[in-house]
Design an enzyme around this catalytic site. Structure first.
Site, mmCIF file in Angstrom:
data_model
loop_
_atom_site.group_PDB
_atom_site.id
_atom_site.type_symbol
_atom_site.label_atom_id
_atom_site.label_comp_id
_atom_site.label_asym_id
_atom_site.label_seq_id
_atom_site.Cartn_x
_atom_site.Cartn_y
_atom_site.Cartn_z
ATOM 1 N N LYS A 31 5.279 -3.285 51.460
ATOM 2 C CA LYS A 31 5.193 -3.343 52.922
ATOM 3 C C LYS A 31 5.079 -1.942 53.513
ATOM 4 O O LYS A 31 4.220 -1.680 54.359
ATOM 5 C CB LYS A 31 6.443 -4.048 53.469
ATOM 6 C CG LYS A 31 6.389 -4.270 54.958
ATOM 7 C CD LYS A 31 7.706 -4.819 55.497
ATOM 8 C CE LYS A 31 7.944 -6.248 55.053
ATOM 9 N NZ LYS A 31 9.150 -6.823 55.684
ATOM 10 N N MET A 112 15.434 -10.786 50.620
ATOM 11 C CA MET A 112 16.351 -9.692 50.951
ATOM 12 C C MET A 112 16.566 -9.651 52.458
ATOM 13 O O MET A 112 16.115 -10.520 53.172
ATOM 14 C CB MET A 112 15.797 -8.382 50.414
ATOM 15 C CG MET A 112 15.892 -8.319 48.898
ATOM 16 S SD MET A 112 15.242 -6.805 48.242
ATOM 17 C CE MET A 112 13.515 -6.949 48.622
ATOM 18 N N HIS A 462 9.078 -20.651 54.609
ATOM 19 C CA HIS A 462 9.589 -20.270 53.301
ATOM 20 C C HIS A 462 9.248 -21.316 52.249
ATOM 21 O O HIS A 462 8.744 -21.017 51.163
ATOM 22 C CB HIS A 462 11.108 -20.088 53.422
ATOM 23 C CG HIS A 462 11.757 -19.747 52.145
ATOM 24 N ND1 HIS A 462 12.366 -20.690 51.357
ATOM 25 C CD2 HIS A 462 11.861 -18.581 51.489
ATOM 26 C CE1 HIS A 462 12.839 -20.107 50.284
ATOM 27 N NE2 HIS A 462 12.548 -18.819 50.339
ATOM 28 N N SER A 781 -10.796 -22.603 9.067
ATOM 29 C CA SER A 781 -10.186 -22.861 10.368
ATOM 30 C C SER A 781 -8.675 -22.792 10.169
ATOM 31 O O SER A 781 -8.134 -23.458 9.286
ATOM 32 C CB SER A 781 -10.591 -24.250 10.855
ATOM 33 O OG SER A 781 -9.901 -24.541 12.050
ATOM 34 N N CYS A 849 -7.570 -24.028 15.105
ATOM 35 C CA CYS A 849 -7.566 -25.349 15.728
ATOM 36 C C CYS A 849 -6.151 -25.886 15.931
ATOM 37 O O CYS A 849 -5.984 -27.049 16.275
ATOM 38 C CB CYS A 849 -8.408 -26.329 14.929
ATOM 39 S SG CYS A 849 -7.774 -26.610 13.272
ATOM 40 N N TYR A 869 -13.992 -18.506 17.113
ATOM 41 C CA TYR A 869 -13.728 -19.518 18.139
ATOM 42 C C TYR A 869 -12.268 -19.920 18.162
ATOM 43 O O TYR A 869 -11.525 -19.646 17.222
ATOM 44 C CB TYR A 869 -14.605 -20.765 17.914
ATOM 45 C CG TYR A 869 -14.235 -21.549 16.686
ATOM 46 C CD1 TYR A 869 -13.233 -22.523 16.737
ATOM 47 C CD2 TYR A 869 -14.874 -21.312 15.479
ATOM 48 C CE1 TYR A 869 -12.878 -23.232 15.601
ATOM 49 C CE2 TYR A 869 -14.524 -22.012 14.335
ATOM 50 C CZ TYR A 869 -13.511 -22.969 14.400
ATOM 51 O OH TYR A 869 -13.142 -23.658 13.286
HETATM 52 C C1 PEP Z 1 -2.533 -27.513 12.243
HETATM 53 O O1 PEP Z 1 -1.745 -27.654 11.330
HETATM 54 O O2 PEP Z 1 -2.541 -26.525 13.013
HETATM 55 C C2 PEP Z 1 -3.551 -28.532 12.498
HETATM 56 C C3 PEP Z 1 -4.486 -28.350 13.396
HETATM 57 O O3 PEP Z 1 -3.433 -29.696 11.799
HETATM 58 P P1 PEP Z 1 -2.370 -30.819 12.159
HETATM 59 O O4 PEP Z 1 -1.700 -30.457 13.417
HETATM 60 O O5 PEP Z 1 -3.137 -32.077 12.233
HETATM 61 O O6 PEP Z 1 -1.479 -30.749 10.968
#
Ligand code: PEP
Ligand code: MG
Length: 893
Positions: A31, A112, A462, A781, A849, A869
């Site tokens: 401020k 405050m 508020h 993955s 994943c 990814y």
């Molecule tokens: C993992 O283990 O992160 C996964 C994607 O497989 P799941 O959750 O199916 O075991």
């Protein structure tokens, strides 16, 4: 000598000392820095000065002792203010009145202390009554000072002051304090002084005590709670702004108000706000009197309105962000009392960022950075459908309508105070906090509640500000709602709602319904959001894919911007009621032939689903994982089978002999397959190896579906993924089965599709031997759910309920590793695996994943680790897109 005090026209000095603007804000508070900056810009700001945050910290560190030299510097700055205003502090003939307000680096609205009208005493008030020609104003200001000073500085309870005011309102037959006649005000002053014996007559003493009260309020409970909830560090301290009072309560050519340069709830690009004639700023924020809409000011006071518009525009361009301003018009002259970047809903944040970039005020990159991944979450928040709302209205369930200040729908049981809300929420109840108005002391209850309702207050009250900031749906200012805090109920006309009853509130429309309405998650078709995410896509390097098992999920994921499927858990396709018995029989089969019989039933079902996935994601990778069923999730339980056996034995029939044998056989198999630790047991690739008919069936279904899709004109890109591997030999064997099956199908069909075979990396051994694995695996993955479980050697099913949450609460672990990737441990293994894999197979595609794929911090780590990814649930795809853009932008610079 440390400089503790800066006049508003000394911003250049502050910059010279502090360096960049962020440090000026650190020194003078947000401020104070902006008041000084506005002064430099030539915006009309009442003269004043700022006592620095450094002084506050010195005061706190010294156990409540003002640093040496500070009062001398205050005196010098005050001389400057007196010179600029031509008034004198404490001089009855021509008095200067001051406000004293807190102002930390980060705004903490209402947390405050503030004291207004400092400088009044008997003599000054009496003279002011004459010199201003407005005795009402003089004594109204004086009674306000005593009341504020009493409660804020001296810590007296508010109620006795309110009781006296109430008594006089009744006695004189008026509804509001502003209407109290002057004689009443004089009497009120005397009564207030009686209950405030420590009120100092000396204006200098008033100022000193007020400044110290503001210093102390930095360490007050509500400020500390707020900082904890907002992640504001506790060692910043607050600055104190001492400023010439200007009056919005000097008659009918005076008003006071608040304005946002754009709409704080929707983001629309027009100024919005509230104001009150003949009032002080606190009246607007407290919501005690019904405020007027800012647009009306165009008629009521056109000159000041035009000037305000021009200043709003100028400030927005200067700060390159939406501004939240406080202003006062004193005898027709406009003054700006404050400006700061305005708080806004997630929806408004997105729209404002996009429109400002489209207007050329900020870059696309800045627009992307101005929205946090969490804000995207709002667009996926529950809402009520229009049909449900209309039906509820038709059924007479619409209790009332108020101001729609913070969007989203909330359903919960009514709690009438913050502590009840917290207690109930801790007991697992969903709560809506209902108050006449909220105060900073209620913040803990607001945070615990699903939503907030108040009967008083405006858009900038508020309750509205705090709700918006924390993304809580809120409806405020429901004038017809009568709340009986004693009786613990509320009513609109004849409809009474008791504490504990359910209500449903819609913060986007401002409706409050009695009972529970079903909620739905909205489509994210918002034009501004699509634009922003489109820009995010231009900046990010990580691809964002989705974990989706069915074509309908795949289609939704695509709508949300997924660039393929990173994980299809094929065992989930078996969960469906009509499929499960067949799956159970298949697993419990004694021989390969018998198992084949059931696989033949399942194959066309899988093929149909796979085909749907390929069609939804034509041209994009679809990673299908071979079955990975923790067996306890699929098989009938021992006790269940025992019971079945018992029933058959109790009521024998012609066929029950065979049935009993079959159940006994199943029971034997279930007992054989029983494991103490099924999550670490006979699942993943292990099952595929010992029951090779299963991967063969799945590979055939996948490739046949891909051939179907290709023949239908789609561009299928199947990737077949082997789960939970720990040794390259597992991959060799299963890959051979897959390749055989695939070749056979393609031969039969006379169609060729490109496909890949890869593996999940879900165990430390897999990560450490990524090089050899990559001889067989064409892609990796990371299944970070299992990889976290196996790296920490803690159960993903049990750890959170037994000890993990405590670990996080007590700071043993910084975060829950099942929510945010563990950088050093799991992240370290990922790093090793990425290096090992790519060394063996340069350019191989690698992603994650696990659930972490939709967590912004984890997405940033994946970017850093060079993954290709992240894959997450469809609903998190937009969040991951933005998080990936943030990671790339931060990385670039
Ligand atoms: C993992 O283990 O992160 C996964 C994607 O497989 P799941 O959750 O199916 O075991
Ligand atoms: Mg797994």
């Amino acid at each position: 000598m440390t400089k503790w005090v800066y006049s508003f026209d000394e911003v250049a000095e502050a910059e010279a000392l502090a360096g960049d603007w962020d440090s000026v804000r650190g020194l003078l508070g947000g401020k104070g820095a902006n008041l000084a900056d506005m002064t430099r810009l030539g915006v009309p700001v009442p003269p004043g000065f700022t006592i620095t945050t450094v002084a506050c910290n010195a005061y706190t560190d010294a156990g409540g002792v003002v640093p040496e030299g500070m009062w001398d510097q205050v005196r010098i700055a005050l001389d400057g203010v007196e010179e600029k205003t031509g008034k004198k502090f404490g001089d009855p003939k021509n008095p200067l009145l001051l406000s004293c307000r807190s102002g930390a680096k980060f705004s903490m609205p209402g947390m405050m202390d503030t004291v207004l009208d400092i400088g009044l005493n008997h003599d000054v008030a009496a003279e002011l009554a004459v010199s201003s020609g407005d005795p009402h104003f003089a004594y109204d200001s004086y009674r306000r000072l005593i009341q504020m000073f009493g409660s804020v500085v001296l810590g007296n309870p508010d109620e006795p002051y309110e009781e006296i005011l109430e008594e006089f309102r009744k006695k004189t037959g008026v509804a509001t304090d502003a209407e109290l006649p002057t004689d009443a005000l004089k009497e009120i002053v005397e009564r207030f002084l009686e209950i405030t014996p420590r009120f100092p007559d000396d204006p200098n003493e008033q100022l000193k005590l007020a400044v110290e009260a503001v210093f102390k309020s930095w360490s007050g409970k509500r400020a500390v709670d707020y900082r904890n909830a907002s992640n504001i560090p506790h060692d910043l301290g607050t600055a104190v702004n001492v400023q010439t009072m200007v009056f919005g309560n000097l008659g009918d050519d005076c008003l006071t108000g608040v304005a946002m340069s754009r709409h704080g709830a929707t983001g629309e690009n027009h100024i919005e706000g509230d104001y009150l004639f003949n009032a002080q700023g606190e009246d607007v924020v407290a919501g005690i009197r019904a405020t007027l809409h800012l647009e009306d000011m165009a008629n009521d006071m056109p000159h000041a309105y035009e000037e305000l518009l021009a200043i709003s525009d100028r400030l927005e361009k200067h700060y390159r962000d939406m501004q939240d301003m406080e202003f006062t018009v004193e005898n027709g002259k406009l003054w700006l009392l404050q400006t700061r970047d305005g708080k806004r809903t997630a929806q408004a944040a997105v729209r404002i960022a996009v429109e400002m970039a489209e207007e050329g005020l900020i870059s696309k990159e800045e627009a992307v950075m101005r929205v946090t991944p969490d804000q995207i979450d709002f667009f996926l928040h529950p809402q009520f459908t229009r049909e449900d709302r209309e039906a509820a209205t038709a059924a007479g369930k619409l209790l009332a309508k108020g101001l729609n200040v913070s969007p989203g729908a909330a359903v919960g049981q009514v709690a009438f105070d913050a502590d009840t809300a917290v207690t109930w929420a801790e007991a697992g109840k969903k709560v809506v906090l209902v108050r006449p108005e909220t105060k900073p002391d209620d913040v803990h209850g607001m945070l615990a509640a699903q939503g907030i309702v108040t009967s008083r207050g405006g858009r900038t009250s508020h309750a509205a500000l705090v709700a918006r900031q924390f993304g809580k749906p809120a409806v405020v200012g429901i004038a017809e709602l009568e709340i009986d805090l004693e009786g613990r109920n509320m009513a609109v006309e004849d409809t009474v709602v008791n504490e504990g009853d359910f209500i449903s509130i819609e913060g986007t429309s401002g409706e409050v319904f009695v009972g529970e309405l079903p909620t739905v998650v909205p489509d994210i078709k918002d034009r501004w959001l699509s634009t922003l995410l489109g820009w995010a896509d231009e900046f990010r390097r990580l691809r964002v894919m989705a974990n989706a098992d069915y074509p309908v999920d795949a289609n939704r994921a695509k709508e949300y911007g997924a660039q393929g499927i990173g994980l299809c858990r094929t065992e989930h396709m078996f969960f469906e009621a009509e499929r499960l018995p067949t799956v159970q029989k298949m697993i419990l089969a004694d021989t390969a032939e018998e198992r084949q019989k059931y696989l033949d039933i399942l194959r066309p079902m899988q093929r149909e689903d796979f085909r749907g996935l390929f069609e939804a994601m034509s041209g994009m990778p679809v990673i299908i994982r071979m079955i990975d069923p923790p067996l306890h999730e699929f098989l009938p339980g021992h006790d269940e089978l025992e019971e079945e056996l018992h029933d058959l034995e109790e009521s024998p029939s012609a066929t029950s002999g065979d049935e009993i044998k079959e159940v006994e056989r199943k029971l034997g198999r279930v007992d054989d397959l029983h494991e103490e630790n099924p999550m670490l047991g006979f699942r993943g690739v292990r099952l595929a190896l010992l029951m090779p008919e299963i991967p063969r069936m799945q590979a055939r279904a996948i490739i046949a579906a891909a051939c179907d899709a290709k023949e239908a004109g789609f561009d299928p890109k199947p990737e077949i993924m082997i789960p939970l591997s720990i040794h390259v030999k597992e991959l060799e064997r299963v890959k051979a089965i897959v390749v055989d099956a695939a070749e056979e199908i393609m031969e039969q069909r006379g169609v060729r599709v490109d496909y890949q075979v890869g593996t999940m990396v879900e165990t430390p051994r897999a990560a450490m031997t990524a090089g050899p694995l990559a001889r067989e695996a064409e892609f990796f993955s990371f299944g970070t759910n299992d990889l976290t479980q196996t790296t920490f050697a803690i159960s993903r099913d049990d750890a959170e309920k037994s000890f993990l949450i405590r670990y996080v609460e007590e700071g043993i672990l910084p975060v829950n590793p099942f929510q945010t990737l563990d950088r050093l441990g799991v992240g370290g293994l990922i790093k090793i695996a990425v290096e090992g894999g790519r060394k063996q197979r340069p350019g191989m595609e690698i992603g994650i994943c696990g659930e972490h794929g939709g967590d912004p911090d984890s997405v940033a780590l994946c970017h850093e680790l060079g993954l290709d990814y992240v894959s997450c649930s469809p609903f998190r795809v937009p969040i991951a897109r933005l998080a990936a853009a943030h990671a790339a932008i931060n990385d670039a610079g």
